[in-house]
Design an enzyme around this catalytic site. Structure first.
Site, mmCIF file in Angstrom:
data_model
loop_
_atom_site.group_PDB
_atom_site.id
_atom_site.type_symbol
_atom_site.label_atom_id
_atom_site.label_comp_id
_atom_site.label_asym_id
_atom_site.label_seq_id
_atom_site.Cartn_x
_atom_site.Cartn_y
_atom_site.Cartn_z
ATOM 1 N N ASP A 28 0.971 -1.186 -0.015
ATOM 2 C CA ASP A 28 0.121 0.032 -0.057
ATOM 3 C C ASP A 28 0.878 1.138 -0.112
ATOM 4 O OD1 ASP A 28 -2.234 1.483 -0.244
ATOM 5 O OD2 ASP A 28 -2.886 1.333 2.159
ATOM 6 N N GLU A 75 -12.527 -4.534 -3.749
ATOM 7 C CA GLU A 75 -13.164 -3.094 -3.691
ATOM 8 C C GLU A 75 -12.454 -1.863 -4.451
ATOM 9 O OE1 GLU A 75 -12.269 -5.222 -0.805
ATOM 10 O OE2 GLU A 75 -14.517 -5.713 -0.936
ATOM 11 N N ASN A 76 -11.308 -2.330 -5.032
ATOM 12 C CA ASN A 76 -10.414 -1.332 -5.909
ATOM 13 C C ASN A 76 -11.369 -0.996 -7.024
ATOM 14 O OD1 ASN A 76 -7.168 -2.870 -4.755
ATOM 15 N ND2 ASN A 76 -8.420 -0.745 -4.035
HETATM 16 C C1 IPE Z 1 -5.522 -2.589 -0.162
HETATM 17 O O1 IPE Z 1 -5.177 -1.246 -0.116
HETATM 18 C C2 IPE Z 1 -5.680 -3.301 -1.416
HETATM 19 C C3 IPE Z 1 -4.367 -3.377 -2.150
HETATM 20 C C4 IPE Z 1 -3.200 -3.258 -1.511
HETATM 21 C C5 IPE Z 1 -4.230 -4.125 -3.303
HETATM 22 P P1 IPE Z 1 -6.240 0.091 -0.317
HETATM 23 O O2 IPE Z 1 -5.466 1.337 -0.495
HETATM 24 O O3 IPE Z 1 -7.341 -0.413 -1.298
HETATM 25 O O4 IPE Z 1 -7.081 -0.284 1.220
HETATM 26 P P2 IPE Z 1 -8.025 0.859 1.697
HETATM 27 O O5 IPE Z 1 -8.991 1.379 0.664
HETATM 28 O O6 IPE Z 1 -6.901 1.930 2.397
HETATM 29 O O7 IPE Z 1 -8.347 -0.017 3.061
HETATM 30 C C1 IPE Z 2 -1.587 0.354 -3.377
HETATM 31 O O1 IPE Z 2 -1.369 1.528 -3.289
HETATM 32 C C2 IPE Z 2 -1.712 -0.126 -4.705
HETATM 33 C C3 IPE Z 2 -3.297 -0.693 -4.665
HETATM 34 C C4 IPE Z 2 -4.216 -0.380 -3.880
HETATM 35 C C5 IPE Z 2 -3.711 -1.267 -6.042
HETATM 36 P P1 IPE Z 2 -2.685 2.771 -3.196
HETATM 37 O O2 IPE Z 2 -3.007 3.216 -4.471
HETATM 38 O O3 IPE Z 2 -3.572 2.240 -2.290
HETATM 39 O O4 IPE Z 2 -2.050 4.105 -2.655
HETATM 40 P P2 IPE Z 2 -2.629 5.236 -1.491
HETATM 41 O O5 IPE Z 2 -2.877 4.263 -0.325
HETATM 42 O O6 IPE Z 2 -3.515 5.833 -2.405
HETATM 43 O O7 IPE Z 2 -1.254 5.651 -1.098
HETATM 44 MG MG MG Z 3 -4.107 2.753 -0.313
#
Ligand code: IPE
Ligand code: IPE
Ligand code: MG
Length: 253
Positions: A28, A75-76
């Site tokens: 993350d 959820e992404n």
């Molecule tokens: C969790 O990270 C999913 C991945 C790293 C693929 P998110 O950034 O999506 O999680 P939340 O939304 O902060 O909980």
């Molecule tokens: C993790 O990085 C990768 C995925 C969740 C796909 P993020 O894209 O969630 O990065 P932040 O949390 O917004 O910094």
């Molecule tokens: Mg994130």
């Protein structure tokens, strides 16, 4: 403790420190990494792939057998379409570019998560990566893509109910082990260590069943900056923890 105990430790001893057999990572912080540099979020995801390559290499070298990385959650899909497409594009590029090398290095690739709903070409690439590395056994790289712990458990329950309905499984035979055998991680040890980067303290629907007794380590580092030194730090923290699995401390019994 018998070795077939579902929560028995599976780690190995390397020198003085305990090396987890299975490490799970919530990668993350890509977006914040990019934002801090005035770059588009996609640039953070690209650098995140570099961090993944470093981590796979380092994990293999320190004796880890299974690495499970969270790369796209169920959820992404809530993110803007352009970002979702960029993340899909990175999985495509990763498989196309790295498959040959990973195959030679003895890495078995496994993609966990929901296959339905993925673009056809990605589903085909994933199948190809799994097929071509199926006979490797040195190191297992599990890529959690379109993965959600609750979706995985619901899908397992659906498949298990179908087998109960057909008479192949008796309701009284449904145990933890049987349910676990319907999960995407069937035949794999549970993660010993679960690491999350970026300073967030939550699981975000990752490995809800499998992480029941994982040691959790949270780092402030943003994923694109993660490297071997961070991985070693996580392993050192893990190796100082006492895993009790509900029992009392050794020596207090
Ligand atoms: C969790 O990270 C999913 C991945 C790293 C693929 P998110 O950034 O999506 O999680 P939340 O939304 O902060 O909980
Ligand atoms: C993790 O990085 C990768 C995925 C969740 C796909 P993020 O894209 O969630 O990065 P932040 O949390 O917004 O910094
Ligand atoms: Mg994130």
């Amino acid at each position: 403790m018998s070795t077939d105990d579902a929560s028995a430790p599976s780690d190995t001893h390397a020198g003085a420190s305990r090396v987890p057999a299975h490490i799970a990572i919530i990668m993350d912080g890509n977006g914040r990494w990019a934002k801090a540099r005035g770059l588009p979020r996609a640039a953070g995801h690209e650098r995140g792939v570099e961090a993944l390559r470093r981590t796979v290499e380092a994990a293999g070298e320190i004796g880890v057998r299974y690495l499970t990385v969270y790369s796209f959650s169920t959820e992404n899909w809530r993110r803007p379409a352009a970002e979702v497409n960029a993340l899909f594009g990175l999985l495509r590029t990763f498989i196309k570019k790295d498959l040959g090398r990973l195959k030679k290095e003895g890495v078995k690739i496994n993609v966990i998560g929901r296959r339905e709903g993925l673009p056809d070409d990605i589903a085909m690439l994933v199948e190809k990566a799994e097929r071509e590395t199926a006979s490797n056994s040195d190191f297992v790289l599990n890529i959690a893509f379109n993965y959600g712990g609750r979706e995985e458990i619901a899908r397992a329950a659906r498949a298990l109910s179908a087998d109960v309905a057909s008479g192949a499984v008796l309701p009284s035979d449904v145990t933890e082990e049987v349910l676990a055998s319907y999960l995407d991680t069937a035949d794999m040890p549970d993660p010993d260590l679960l690491v999350r980067t970026s300073g967030e303290y939550r699981l975000s629907n990752f490995l809800l069943w499998q992480a029941a007794y994982s040691e959790l380590v949270f780092f402030d580092v943003l994923w694109p900056d993660f490297d071997r030194a961070w991985l070693e730090k996580a392993v050192a923290i893990y190796s100082d923890r006492e895993r009790r699995f509900g029992a009392v401390s050794t020596g207090d019994a």
